[in-house]
Write a protein that holds these residues in place. Structure first.
Motif, short mmCIF file in Angstrom:
data_model
loop_
_atom_site.label_atom_id
_atom_site.label_comp_id
_atom_site.label_asym_id
_atom_site.label_seq_id
_atom_site.Cartn_x
_atom_site.Cartn_y
_atom_site.Cartn_z
N ASP A 159 0.83 -1.20 0.00
CA ASP A 159 0.00 0.00 0.00
C ASP A 159 0.87 1.25 0.00
O ASP A 159 0.42 2.34 0.26
N GLY A 160 2.12 1.08 -0.34
CA GLY A 160 3.06 2.19 -0.39
C GLY A 160 3.49 2.48 -1.81
O GLY A 160 2.70 2.41 -2.75
N GLU A 197 3.46 -2.12 -9.56
CA GLU A 197 3.22 -0.69 -9.67
C GLU A 197 4.28 0.04 -8.85
O GLU A 197 4.54 -0.32 -7.71
N PHE A 198 4.85 1.06 -9.45
CA PHE A 198 5.85 1.88 -8.78
C PHE A 198 5.33 3.31 -8.74
O PHE A 198 5.16 3.94 -9.77
N HIS A 199 5.06 3.79 -7.53
CA HIS A 199 4.46 5.12 -7.33
C HIS A 199 5.52 6.11 -6.87
O HIS A 199 6.21 5.86 -5.89
N VAL A 209 2.23 -5.00 -5.66
CA VAL A 209 2.38 -6.19 -6.51
C VAL A 209 1.09 -6.98 -6.45
O VAL A 209 0.49 -7.12 -5.37
N ARG A 210 0.68 -7.54 -7.60
CA ARG A 210 -0.53 -8.38 -7.62
C ARG A 210 -0.46 -9.34 -8.81
O ARG A 210 0.16 -9.04 -9.83
N PRO A 211 -1.10 -10.49 -8.66
CA PRO A 211 -1.15 -11.43 -9.79
C PRO A 211 -2.05 -10.86 -10.88
O PRO A 211 -2.96 -10.08 -10.61
#
Length: 137
Positions: free
Chosen positions: A71-72, A87-89, A76-78
């Motif tokens: 949540d940061g 995802e890189f925020h 990562v998710r399948p």
């Protein structure tokens, strides 16, 4: 025996400008920093035009391959059959990539052979780390 594992992976950038659908990335694990994984993206794939390295927990990567995790700055998710979404925020924006789950599994298996999951604490050199902190203070 080397305490560093590096593996190249092909990442598919979901939204890119300029369009660059597939980019090489490098996963890196160092037994001296047993909880962390680093993922580096080459300069042509970044907005800044320089290599960009993200550091995140090995456990986050492993758990995110099974169910949504994080949540940061890194999530990562399948995704479907055989893919994992990362995802890189950052303040500049968000990068969403797909990576073959098999490549990630091979990487995680290699890291677990070097430092078994759950035994990371046995590979920390706390005296050295404390000395480094005190030296910089």
């Amino acid at each position: 025996m080397s305490t560093v594992i590096e593996q190249s992976v092909q990442a598919r950038l979901v939204a890119a400008a300029p369009r660059m659908p597939n980019i090489p990335a490098t996963l890196r694990y160092d037994g001296a920093d047993p909880f962390a994984v680093r993922m580096t993206f080459p300069a042509p794939a970044t907005l800044e035009g320089v290599d960009v390295c993200w550091t995140f927990a090995r456990d986050l990567l492993a758990a995110g391959m099974e169910a949504p995790e994080g949540d940061g700055d890194v999530r990562v998710r399948p995704y479907g059959y055989g893919r994992t979404v990362m995802e890189f925020h950052a303040p500049e924006g968000t990068a969403v990539i797909h990576v073959r789950s098999g490549e990630l599994r091979r990487f995680l298996e290699a890291t677990s052979e070097l430092v078994p999951t759950g035994l990371e604490h046995l590979h920390l050199d706390l005296d050295h780390d404390l000395a480094e902190l005190m030296r910089d203070a």
